[in-house]
Structure formats: structure tokens, C-alpha cells
Scaffold this active site. Structure first.
Site, short mmCIF file in Angstrom:
data_model
loop_
_atom_site.label_atom_id
_atom_site.label_comp_id
_atom_site.label_asym_id
_atom_site.label_seq_id
_atom_site.Cartn_x
_atom_site.Cartn_y
_atom_site.Cartn_z
CB SER A 1 -0.91 0.01 1.24
OG SER A 1 -1.56 1.26 1.36
CE1 TYR B 1 -4.00 -2.69 4.95
CE2 TYR B 1 -3.06 -0.56 4.38
CZ TYR B 1 -3.66 -1.75 4.00
OH TYR B 1 -3.92 -1.98 2.67
#
Length: 247
Positions: free
Chosen positions: A141, A154
Site C-alpha cells: 500500500s 496496517y
């Protein structure tokens, strides 16, 4: 009898969002597709039905990506149905939010189990079983560069995914298998909707971060994955940031 001339892809998280678009695009390119899903069998079967309606070949197989036995069975199912595996697209993941100081450690363990252990387990089977000419495509990401407050858990797992990707590309020397990661920015998907729950006014702000002045779409990311799964044989051991120039 399996069609040995057909390339075969396993797409984890293939029942929704980016994974679903990846599955549809690769099916349209002639891949046999295994739609891996966690809990939502109905959505996975819907994705398979849409692929079949468009003339493609797909099956849905449930598997907890962090469970090595379930992932082994996922690859077994692909081999039974299509005769082998050429490409693995590992898009399954979860995105819980919270400041590091207050983050529940049981929730942290869940994020690590799904995003990090899940990548390790899926990549392990892929490394053992992909045919020559294959490709492993993990999902990182762009948050690894944004360093957004409230996103430590995350972001940490996605940084680890990038590390695994780069190491595995080198460990597979001589196998003719590429290993890359795609790092999307903000994509207009179910995950973003959950992220913005109660804060919808931020959607326009996030879109404005890109010089293209829009959010990404699942198709934008699926296009990058399709490139890495097929013609991009000289792209290896890389993290491709697909975020419209937001960084």
C-alpha cells in the site's frame, strides 16, 4: 481433462473490490481463475458466475490465507481444476485503524495474522508450486510512504509485505518466476468506504492529493496487476506505487 495450455491464476480476496476486478480481467485474458475468499461464499460465487457469463473459466474456493492447511488445499483445488498454477495475486487483507498508543493488541495480532502471516503462507505455497514463467503479485500500500497517523498496524504489515516480496524475488533465482508488489493509493472501493465511515467529507480531500484529482478505481489497479501477470517479464523484485502521483 485440464487444459494444459491455459494459464492459471489464484486470486486471494477475489470476491470483492480490487481482487474481483483482477479476477475478471485475467479471466478475459484467457486465464483459468481460482477466486479465493475468506467468509463471503455468496459474493465469491457471484464473481465466478459473472466470469462464466463473459465466457471465462473460474471456480470459488474458500481459504483462510493465514492457515497453511487451508492455503495448501486452495492450491490443490487449482491444480485439480486447471492442472497447475502460473500466477498468484495475493490481494486479501484487512485495514483496522487506531492510534498506536491506544491500539488493542488482540486487534494488532489479527492484522499481523491476516496481512503479514497470510502473505508469508500464500507466498510459501506459490514458491513451491508455481510453474516456470509464473508470477507472484503481492499487495502492499502507498501508506508505507504516507505514514498516516492512526494507521500504524496496517502500515507495519505492508512494509513487511514489501520486504518479503524483495527477498522472495531473489530466492527464486533460476525458476523464471517474477515476484512483485503493487502499492495502491486511495481506491474507491469497499475498503475506502469503511475507512471513511463517519468522515465522508474527507473523500474529496483524499482525491485532491493526486495531481490527477480523483480517486483510483479497482480497474486502475487491476490494470497494473494484469501487466505484472503477463507481459512484464523483466519487472522483478519491485514495488509499483499505483496512486496517481499522490506522493
Amino acid at each position: 481433462m485440464a487444459d494444459v495450455s491455459r494459464r492459471v491464476v489464484i486470486v486471494t480476496g477475489g470476491s470483492r473490490g480490487i481482487g474481483r476486478r483482477v479476477a475478471a480481467r485475467l479471466a478475459a485474458q484467457g486465464f483459468g481463475v481460482v477466486v479465493g475468499y475468506g467468509a463471503d461464499k455468496a459474493r465469491a460465487e457471484e464473481a465466478v458466475a459473472q466470469i462464466a457469463a463473459a465466457g471465462g473459466a473460474a471456480v470459488a474456493v474458500g481459504a483462510d490465507v493465514a492457515d497453511e492447511i487451508a492455503v495448501t488445499e486452495l492450491f490443490d483445488a487449482a491444480e485439480r481444476e486447471f492442472g497447475g498454477v502460473d500466477v498468484v495475486v495475493h490481494s486479501a487483507g484487512i485495514l483496522p485503524l487506531g492510534a498506536l498508543a491506544d491500539f488493542d493488541l488482540q486487534e494488532f495480532d489479527r492484522v499481523v495474522r491476516t496481512n503479514l502471516r497470510g502473505t508469508f503462507v500464500v507466498d510459501q505455497q506459490a514458491a513451491r508450486r508455481l510453474r516456470p514463467g509464473g508470477a507472484i503479485i503481492n499487495f502492499s500500500s502507498s501508506v508505507t510512504r504516507f505514514a498516516n497517523p492512526g494507521n500504524a498496524a496496517y502500515t507495519a504489515t505492508k512494509g513487511a509485505v514489501e520486504a518479503i516480496t524483495l527477498v522472495l524475488a531473489r530466492e527464486l533465482r533460476g525458476r523464471d518466476i517474477t515476484v512483485n508488489a503493487v502499492a495502491p493509493g486511495a481506491v474507491d472501493s469497499e475498503m475506502l468506504t469503511q475507512f471513511l465511515q463517519g468522515r465522508e467529507e474527507q473523500r474529496a480531500q483524499i482525491a485532491a492529493q493526486s495531481p490527477l484529482e480523483r480517486l483510483g478505481t479497482p480497474d486502475d489497479i487491476a490494470e497494473v496487476v494484469e501487466f505484472l501477470a503477463g507481459p512484464a517479464r523483466w519487472v522483478n523484485g519491485q514495488v509499483l506505487y499505483a496512486n496517481g502521483g499522490a506522493i
